[in-house]
Design an enzyme around this catalytic site. Structure first.
Site, PDB file in Angstrom:
ATOM      1  CB  CYS A 194      -0.963  -0.017   1.183  1.00 22.37           C
ATOM      2  SG  CYS A 194      -0.128  -0.167   2.769  1.00 22.37           S
TER       3      CYS A 194
ATOM      4  CD  GLU B 271      -3.131  -2.096  -1.407  1.00 22.02           C
ATOM      5  OE1 GLU B 271      -3.673  -1.070  -0.965  1.00 22.02           O
ATOM      6  OE2 GLU B 271      -2.893  -3.103  -0.727  1.00 22.02           O
TER       7      GLU B 271
HETATM    8  C1  LIG Z   1      -2.224  -4.040   4.762  1.00 21.00           C
HETATM    9  S1  LIG Z   1      -2.846  -5.100   6.019  1.00 21.00           S
HETATM   10  C2  LIG Z   1      -3.085  -6.565   5.079  1.00 21.00           C
HETATM   11  C3  LIG Z   1      -4.008  -7.593   5.649  1.00 21.00           C
HETATM   12  C4  LIG Z   1      -4.517  -8.678   4.711  1.00 21.00           C
HETATM   13  N1  LIG Z   1      -3.546  -9.108   3.751  1.00 21.00           N
HETATM   14  C5  LIG Z   1      -5.782  -8.221   4.001  1.00 21.00           C
HETATM   15  O1  LIG Z   1      -5.809  -8.205   2.764  1.00 21.00           O
HETATM   16  O2  LIG Z   1      -6.774  -7.910   4.682  1.00 21.00           O
HETATM   17  C6  LIG Z   1      -1.422  -5.368   6.966  1.00 21.00           C
HETATM   18  C7  LIG Z   1      -1.591  -6.309   8.140  1.00 21.00           C
HETATM   19  O3  LIG Z   1      -0.314  -6.424   8.779  1.00 21.00           O
HETATM   20  C8  LIG Z   1      -0.515  -6.536  10.179  1.00 21.00           C
HETATM   21  N2  LIG Z   1       0.777  -6.158  10.791  1.00 21.00           N
HETATM   22  C9  LIG Z   1       1.244  -4.929  11.070  1.00 21.00           C
HETATM   23  N3  LIG Z   1       2.494  -5.007  11.559  1.00 21.00           N
HETATM   24  C10 LIG Z   1       2.823  -6.314  11.590  1.00 21.00           C
HETATM   25  C11 LIG Z   1       3.998  -7.028  11.982  1.00 21.00           C
HETATM   26  N4  LIG Z   1       5.064  -6.389  12.447  1.00 21.00           N
HETATM   27  N5  LIG Z   1       3.994  -8.376  11.866  1.00 21.00           N
HETATM   28  C12 LIG Z   1       2.896  -9.023  11.394  1.00 21.00           C
HETATM   29  N6  LIG Z   1       1.770  -8.406  11.011  1.00 21.00           N
HETATM   30  C13 LIG Z   1       1.730  -7.064  11.102  1.00 21.00           C
HETATM   31  C14 LIG Z   1      -1.693  -5.628  10.459  1.00 21.00           C
HETATM   32  O4  LIG Z   1      -2.336  -6.012  11.656  1.00 21.00           O
HETATM   33  C15 LIG Z   1      -2.557  -5.835   9.207  1.00 21.00           C
HETATM   34  O5  LIG Z   1      -3.502  -6.856   9.428  1.00 21.00           O
END
Ligand SMILES: C[S@@+](CC[C@H](N)C(=O)[O-])C[C@H]1O[C@@H](n2cnc3c(N)ncnc32)[C@H](O)[C@@H]1O
Length: 373
Positions: A331, A365
């Site tokens: 993103c 995106e």
């Molecule tokens: C852009 S979203 C994508 C979620 C999923 N792919 C979707 O399409 O709904 C990024 C995700 O990364 C998680 N996130 C943020 N920091 C993270 C980290 N350090 N390790 C693992 N997950 C993380 C957030 O909670 C979020 O759910």
């Protein structure tokens, strides 16, 4: 789309060149940005020109008359960072758009519902399920519950009340969604507070783009930042097994429910940050969360990452390079560009797509499929 708040509202900042104009602007900008890595044609997944956001948050603004009676309105931050009162919003879903004035009118009638209300969030599905979160600067008492329940019945919506350290769930804290992806139907439960993609049409386009550009594999997929399993569940059809991780408890909870809703037995979801997962895979640390999982049972050939705006951290970037196929949804083109500086030393870009999730803003995106050289 022609919005009366174009030029004033700080949300839609590219407003004077129409939908096509803003899309062209972003495509040219990104072609130029990534020209040092690739000259392949970009696939473009377009959004709808209006009513495309299935979630939205508005501030609530109050104007007081001389008798101290308040009139409520929705508000956004204006381009010059002030408060901009609005009556409607053109980019939210039709259901949210229709509900907004009626809901506020009803809240306005009651002092308990309106007292110290400072924001409203809407989460809507294409199956017409609607969750509204009313956010307050005060503790919510029993009298609020009774009135909020009446409001919920009146509009056939789910309501959550939030204030500092308080979350009042009246019925439940999720909505149900049904997505048709490459002619198959998938059921999802979106829980309040968990990440969900804001633009349903483009979300479906993103998942289909990935599915249509990767081959069936007899090996396994590893996914980091999996959210509620939005990509994981459809993508699992292409792999033998999937191991998916995510930092948020709420998202992992909904991912597990989503797996059950789709009778999917191929996926293991684990709550773990990407950084922790690297430590587990490299056997640098033992996690009790992994006690029932033998990482050696997996034979990964692909990794899927969809990180937040910060992109990949150093250790995750290094881990990703070990996989034959990297599927990267981003993103933030700036951090994607930074990550590609490293990833293109070991992988070539086979496919590149732009997904117009955030029309009329500078955000876009991207999706990439990279293969080991
Ligand atoms: C852009 S979203 C994508 C979620 C999923 N792919 C979707 O399409 O709904 C990024 C995700 O990364 C998680 N996130 C943020 N920091 C993270 C980290 N350090 N390790 C693992 N997950 C993380 C957030 O909670 C979020 O759910």
């Amino acid at each position: 789309m022609n919005c009366e708040y174009f030029g004033k509202c700080g949300s839609c900042t590219i407003h004077d060149i129409g939908y096509e104009g803003q899309l062209d602007l972003k495509i040219q900008r990104e072609k130029e940005r990534f020209s040092n890595f690739t000259d392949i044609d970009f696939d473009i997944v377009r959004g709808d020109e209006q009513n495309f956001r299935n979630r939205a948050e508005f501030k609530i603004w109050k104007n007081f008359d001389e008798d101290d009676n308040a009139t409520l309105s929705y508000a956004m931050t204006s381009v010059d960072k002030n408060v901009l009162e609005i009556n409607s919003c053109q980019i939210v879903s039709v259901d949210i758009q229709k509900l907004m004035p009626k809901l506020l009118e009803e809240i306005q009638k009651d002092k308990i519902l309106s007292f110290k209300l400072f924001a409203i969030e809407f989460l809507n599905s294409t199956t017409n399920d609607m969750l509204v979160t009313l956010i307050y600067h005060r503790k919510l008492e029993e009298d609020w519950n009774t009135l909020a329940l009446e409001l919920s019945d009146k509009f056939n919506i789910k309501i959550i009340g939030r204030s500092r350290k308080q979350k009042v769930i009246l019925e439940n804290d999720y909505i149900n969604e049904k997505l048709s992806i490459n002619n198959s139907t998938y059921n999802f439960r979106y829980i309040e507070g968990g990440f969900t993609q804001p633009n349903t049409k483009v979300n479906i386009g993103m998942i289909e783009w990935v599915l249509n550009n990767i081959k069936d594999s007899s090996k396994d997929l590893c996914e980091l930042y999996c959210g509620g399993g939005n990509f994981t569940i459809p993508l699992s059809s292409k792999f033998r097994k999937v191991l998916a991780t995510e930092i948020s408890k709420t998202s992992i909870k909904s991912a597990k429910v989503n797996c059950e809703l789709n009778n999917n037995t191929k996926i293991e979801f684990i709550r773990m940050s990407a950084e922790e997962f690297v430590e587990a895979l490299e056997e640098k640390r033992v996690f009790s969360r992994l006690k029932d999982i033998n990482l050696k049972d997996y034979d990964f050939d692909s990794i899927f990452v969809d990180p937040p705006r910060a992109g990949l951290d150093d250790t995750t970037r290094a881990l990703v390079k070990d996989f034959d196929q990297i599927i990267y949804v981003s993103c933030n083109p700036e951090t994607l560009h930074r990550d590609l500086e490293e990833l293109t030393k070991t992988h070539t870009i086979e496919n590149f797509a732009l997904f117009d999730q955030f029309s009329y803003t500078h955000h876009i995106e991207s999706g990439l499929i990279l293969k080991k050289i």
